[in-house]
Design a protein around this motif. Structure first.
Motif, short mmCIF file in Angstrom:
data_model
loop_
_atom_site.label_atom_id
_atom_site.label_comp_id
_atom_site.label_asym_id
_atom_site.label_seq_id
_atom_site.Cartn_x
_atom_site.Cartn_y
_atom_site.Cartn_z
N GLU A 54 0.81 -1.22 0.00
CA GLU A 54 0.00 0.00 0.00
C GLU A 54 0.84 1.27 0.00
N GLY A 55 2.15 1.11 0.22
CA GLY A 55 3.03 2.28 0.24
C GLY A 55 3.25 2.86 1.61
N ARG A 76 3.11 7.61 -6.29
CA ARG A 76 1.85 8.33 -6.36
C ARG A 76 0.98 7.84 -7.53
N LYS A 79 -0.68 4.76 -6.58
CA LYS A 79 -1.75 5.00 -5.59
C LYS A 79 -3.03 5.52 -6.26
N GLU A 80 -2.87 6.21 -7.39
CA GLU A 80 -4.04 6.71 -8.13
C GLU A 80 -4.95 5.56 -8.56
N VAL A 84 -7.65 1.44 -0.70
CA VAL A 84 -7.14 0.73 0.47
C VAL A 84 -8.11 0.86 1.65
N LEU A 85 -8.44 -0.28 2.23
CA LEU A 85 -9.12 -0.27 3.53
C LEU A 85 -8.10 -0.76 4.54
N GLU A 99 -18.75 14.32 3.70
CA GLU A 99 -17.55 15.18 3.64
C GLU A 99 -16.28 14.34 3.59
N LEU A 103 -13.79 14.42 0.57
CA LEU A 103 -12.38 14.78 0.81
C LEU A 103 -11.47 13.78 0.11
N PHE A 104 -11.74 12.50 0.30
CA PHE A 104 -10.88 11.49 -0.32
C PHE A 104 -11.05 11.48 -1.84
N SER A 106 -11.41 14.04 -3.59
CA SER A 106 -10.61 15.17 -4.11
C SER A 106 -9.12 14.80 -4.25
N PHE A 107 -8.71 13.71 -3.63
CA PHE A 107 -7.30 13.31 -3.71
C PHE A 107 -6.96 12.62 -5.04
N PHE A 108 -8.01 12.20 -5.76
CA PHE A 108 -7.78 11.40 -6.97
C PHE A 108 -8.15 12.19 -8.22
N ALA A 109 -7.52 11.81 -9.31
CA ALA A 109 -7.73 12.54 -10.57
C ALA A 109 -9.11 12.25 -11.16
N GLY A 143 -15.18 3.13 5.47
CA GLY A 143 -13.80 2.83 5.08
C GLY A 143 -13.74 2.23 3.68
#
Lengths: 308, 403
Positions: A54-55, A76, A79-80, A84-85, A99, A103-104, A106-109, A143
């Motif tokens: 998972e890094g 990275r 990870k895109e 991961v749980l 929210e 939020l999560f 927004s982390f991905f393309a 999760g």
């Protein structure tokens, strides 16, 4: 994906903490669109293996090939394409469910719509609830929702049903089956034998940082032969009792008061066992007759049960 | 940038929804502001305090004709212990023998500037003669002046001055007895020189306190807010949820900094509004220099928060350490009051305390001189602290449990 249809290949992965070898030469390969399970007791090295993939941790040595690229450490770009749980991980208690997912996302393309993910994980009704007010099962679903929001090709689920009630556990199983049906590749860790049997295409049994057996659940159980397991509790058994019982079948093991008697001739062994109990005037409480399962595989390989 | 802003927004939501955090970081500074102004804003009108007063009589007239000497005699009387053994109201500091009077005055001015002494009273040369000339001409147009040096914003200094006015009034009565119907209040005028005020006027406590409270609020947000949020998120394994996504530590730091800046801006706005409209503060922060100091303070305390977080492994230990640091740092900073002379070890702590330099610098650039350090030092010391904090945090701070 490489020419063999593999999504992930791990070769000779090693990780130590001081003198403790948490992961000791682990190798396995996972084809695309399958569920691969790392099964083993607590401390076997499942979570450390997964955290490397998972890094979260860097291996001491070994190679990871994922999405056709060979990596020293998960980057990275990788990870895109992953979801991961984590076994142990929580969310900000003062954020609302929607929210957190947003939020999560927004982390991905290229994330999935938040609404769609909430619906899939049956969290729509709870979307405005603060994380701190959720039950254990709802938190676990959140999760998984967060793990799914990136629409990942590769999904890691580390002990997804630990601590959940049977109903919540079966709900998670349905989700995993649904994801597999959608062509996702899933790597699962569990110490629940039944979970591994029900969900996995392939299982690697881990113990003391290494893989001690690997294959499809049915194939692994078949390694024990076509024997039947007779399982019962025997209070106050003496050594001579166990010696006599062992002679009734092809093998015997115990766990506390529970006796596991293996036999290739079920009817004859059962008759002799009942005669023995009458003669000795002892009760065989909780008697169960079943085919060998992964628990028996682990027991035969290590001499102890998964949940010890 | 999208990652940073969405994370900052989420953090802000968490901060604003957590009532305890909201109270301690945003409302508490306002409550403290109101309380301190209410309690100390009028200090000097009551209470018994001992004052150190410098007295320099440059008037050469001797005996009964020497009015400077008469003032000195009354002050000497006040410097005697009471009949019941009580501490005298004041200690009088005068030049030894016929030493260098200018040097004495310079030393005493410095003592007032640093808060060691409450007042310096200077009776000018030819004072008695000018008073008698004024009496004989019965003129009120050319009042005779006494110079008093006091410290801007110092309540005890103000109180000591009010006592001196009583002394002067007593001397005036004596002059009246020999001079007929002369108006006492016009006979001798007390010229007050404020030391430590760039504006040359008395600094009200509310104006003195406001920049201190702003810094205290920023400091609290950094010292408690950063380790609190960071260590809690690490301990609760919230952070590791981020690290398995493309969101990285640098995104986290940037987003966290934005949140911290917004919280500081919120604190600042609230304190200014309450200070201006409820407590009548007049001090203005509307200058590029003031903005620079505010940004510098916000950044320094953010870095300091990461430094504190890097020294502990758990949230509870982080909070305990922050508490242990908070008291001496704010106590030895001059945020709430002018610091007087300190014993040796405390002076060393004061000399490395970034709060005191930021307070000095900010007060100076908004027109409340008070600073004892040069402006460049007020900028340099916090920058050094920031660099040191980031260096230590960069080396020591763990971003995940068990690392």
């Amino acid at each position: 994906m490489d020419e063999n249809g593999l999504l992930l290949r791990v070769t000779d992965l090693r990780k130590s903490y001081g003198d403790v070898r948490a992961v000791d030469g682990v190798s396995f390969a996972v084809p695309r669109g399958t569920v691969f399970t790392l099964l083993g007791p607590n401390g076997a090295g499942k979570t450390t293996t997964l955290e490397i993939l998972e890094g979260l941790r860097e291996p001491d040595s070994g190679t990871i090939e994922v999405f056709g690229r060979s990596l020293r450490r998960v980057d990275r770009a990788t990870k895109e394409r992953m979801g991961v749980l984590l076994q142990e991980g929580s969310f900000e208690p003062y954020l609302k469910v929607k929210e957190v997912v947003a939020l999560f996302a927004s982390f991905f393309a290229r994330p999935l719509p938040v609404k769609e993910v909430l619906e899939r994980m049956e969290l729509t009704e709870k979307q405005n609830a603060l994380v701190r007010t959720l039950s254990g099962g709802q938190k676990q679903r959140l999760g998984i929702a967060v793990a799914l929001v990136s629409d990942p090709e590769l999904l890691f689920l580390d002990e997804p049903t630990t601590g959940l009630d049977p109903q919540a556990r079966r709900n998670i199983w349905d989700v995993v089956r649904d994801l597999e049906g959608r062509g996702k590749t899933i790597i699962l860790t569990t110490h629940y034998m039944e979970e591994a049997e029900v969900l996995s295409d392939d299982v690697a049994i881990m113990n003391h940082g290494g893989i001690i057996a690997q294959g499809a659940p049915r194939d692994l159980a078949a390694r024990l032969g076509r024997e039947t397991v007779i399982e019962f509790a025997l209070a106050g058994a003496r050594p001579e009792d166990l010696r006599e019982l062992e002679a009734l079948g092809t093998g015997l093991s115990t766990h506390g008061e529970v006796v596991f008697l293996k036999t290739a001739a079920f009817t004859a062994t059962m008759e002799r066992l009942l005669d023995w109990s009458k003669e000795r005037r002892v009760a065989l409480s909780g008697l169960v007759v079943r085919q060998p399962n992964l628990e028996d595989v682990f027991l035969s390989l290590t001499g102890r049960r998964l949940r010890e | 940038m999208r990652l940073v802003l969405s994370f900052a927004l989420a953090q802000l939501r968490v901060t604003l929804r957590e009532r305890e955090t909201l109270f301690w970081f945003v409302l508490f500074p306002v409550v403290l502001f109101v309380l301190l102004v209410a309690i100390f804003g009028s200090l000097g009108r009551e209470g018994t305090i001992h004052f150190e007063v410098g007295f320099l009589n440059r008037d050469q007239a001797a005996g009964e004709a020497g009015l400077g000497r008469r003032i000195e005699a009354i002050l000497e009387d006040l410097a005697q212990p009471g009949a019941d053994g009580k501490e005298p109201l004041l200690s009088l500091h005068r030049p030894a023998g016929t030493g260098d009077l200018d040097a004495f005055q310079a030393r005493e001015e410095q003592a007032v500037r640093y808060g060691t002494h409450a007042l310096l009273v200077v009776v000018p040369e030819g004072f008695s003669a000018r008073v008698r000339d004024a009496l004989s001409s019965r003129s009120t147009t050319d009042a005779v002046r006494i110079q008093v040096f006091r410290r801007a914003g110092s309540a005890s200094s103000g109180f000591a001055l009010s006592i001196l006015r009583q002394v002067i009034a007593g001397v005036d009565q004596g002059v009246l007895a020999s001079g007929g119907r002369f108006r006492a209040e016009d006979a001798v005028v007390v010229d007050t020189v404020f030391l430590g005020s760039a504006r040359g006027a008395e600094v009200r406590y509310v104006d003195f306190l406001l920049p201190g409270l702003v810094l205290m609020a920023f400091f609290t947000a950094g010292l408690f807010g950063v380790p609190g949020a960071l260590l809690f998120a690490r301990e609760q394994r919230i952070l590791r949820r981020y690290w398995v996504t493309p969101f990285s530590v640098s995104h986290f730091l940037a987003g966290f900094s934005v949140t911290h800046a917004v919280v500081c801006a919120l604190q600042f706005t609230l304190l200014i509004v309450v200070g201006r409209f409820a407590l009548g503060a007049e001090v203005s922060f509307a200058s590029p220099e003031a903005a620079l100091f505010l940004v510098l303070s916000c950044a320094t305390f953010l870095a300091f928060g990461f430094f504190v977080a890097s020294l502990t492994k758990t949230g509870a230990a982080g909070m305990a350490l922050a508490n242990a640091i908070n008291l001496p740092m704010t106590f030895l900073s001059g945020l709430y009051y002018q610091l007087g002379p300190l014993p040796g070890p405390l002076r060393i702590l004061l000399s490395v305390n970034p709060l005191s330099y930021l307070a000095d610098g900010l007060r100076r650039v908004i027109g409340l001189e008070g600073a004892t350090s040069p402006l460049w030092l007020c900028v340099l010391v916090p920058i050094l602290w920031m660099a040191f904090s980031l260096l230590v945090a960069g080396r020591r701070l763990s971003w995940d449990v068990g690392r």
